[in-house]
Design an enzyme around this catalytic site. Structure first.
Site, PDB file in Angstrom:
ATOM      1  N   THR A   9       0.844  -1.190   0.000  1.00  0.00           N
ATOM      2  CA  THR A   9       0.000   0.000   0.000  1.00  0.00           C
ATOM      3  C   THR A   9       0.879   1.239   0.000  1.00  0.00           C
ATOM      4  OG1 THR A   9      -1.875   1.114   1.068  1.00  0.00           O
ATOM      5  CG2 THR A   9      -0.197   0.209   2.518  1.00  0.00           C
ATOM      6  N   ALA A  12      -0.748   6.026   3.869  1.00  0.00           N
ATOM      7  CA  ALA A  12      -0.076   6.242   5.157  1.00  0.00           C
ATOM      8  C   ALA A  12      -0.967   5.864   6.336  1.00  0.00           C
ATOM      9  CB  ALA A  12       0.367   7.703   5.276  1.00  0.00           C
ATOM     10  N   LYS A  14      -3.348   3.577   6.402  1.00  0.00           N
ATOM     11  CA  LYS A  14      -3.401   2.112   6.475  1.00  0.00           C
ATOM     12  C   LYS A  14      -2.101   1.569   7.070  1.00  0.00           C
ATOM     13  CE  LYS A  14      -5.538  -0.204   3.284  1.00  0.00           C
ATOM     14  NZ  LYS A  14      -5.912  -0.892   2.018  1.00  0.00           N
ATOM     15  N   ASP A  71      -7.514  -6.534  -0.242  1.00  0.00           N
ATOM     16  CA  ASP A  71      -8.534  -5.964  -1.108  1.00  0.00           C
ATOM     17  C   ASP A  71      -9.836  -6.104  -0.345  1.00  0.00           C
ATOM     18  OD1 ASP A  71      -9.198  -4.608  -3.553  1.00  0.00           O
ATOM     19  OD2 ASP A  71     -10.311  -6.386  -4.134  1.00  0.00           O
ATOM     20  N   SER A  72     -10.614  -5.055  -0.340  1.00  0.00           N
ATOM     21  CA  SER A  72     -11.830  -5.071   0.461  1.00  0.00           C
ATOM     22  C   SER A  72     -12.887  -4.192  -0.167  1.00  0.00           C
ATOM     23  CB  SER A  72     -11.530  -4.583   1.883  1.00  0.00           C
ATOM     24  OG  SER A  72     -10.994  -3.271   1.849  1.00  0.00           O
TER      25      SER A  72
END
Length: 142
Positions: A9, A12, A14, A71-72
């Protein structure tokens, strides 16, 4: 041999959350950019698992370290599972979540009872240094 963990990712916020979650593992946890990986990742999978794996594999190809990727998204039954894997891009990437949420609420306004079922799904893929891939997926019903 001690490995670092790379989270695929550039977000920041996350990364702050991931470092809190993984902080007691005793190894370095870095973003893909901090690891020097900046692959062009095309999330063209058809499931959360496929997209998480695409991201993790792309960063692993650059580093060979342990790589995690997620992934969500939101899955709403009444509207055929939308926005699903397109949650981040639903109605365009520059559209605010407030507008996206209002759109979904408007589209389900005639749904009753269980027709209003929805869930947030998150899949995390891990690519290990030897190239093996592991997945875990969870759903929060709502």
């Amino acid at each position: 041999m001690k490995h670092r963990i790379i989270f695929a990712t550039g977000n920041a916020g996350k990364m702050r959350e991931i470092r809190l979650i993984l902080g007691d593992l005793g190894c370095e946890v870095v973003s893909m950019k901090e690891a020097g990986a900046d692959p062009d990742i095309v999330e063209d999978g058809t499931t959360f698992a496929e997209n998480a794996e695409i991201k993790a594999r792309a960063v692993w190809d650059c580093t060979g370290d342990i790589v995690l990727a997620d992934d969500s998204g939101l899955v709403v039954d009444y509207i055929g599972g939308e926005p699903g894997i397109y949650s981040a891009r639903y109605m365009g990437e520059d559209t605010s979540y407030e507008i996206k949420n209002r759109n979904i609420i408007e589209r389900v306004k005639d749904a009753v009872g269980e027709e209003r079922a929805a869930r947030f799904i998150c899949n995390i893929a891990a690519v290990l240094p030897d190239g093996r891939i592991l997945h875990t997926e969870a759903a929060m019903e709502g």
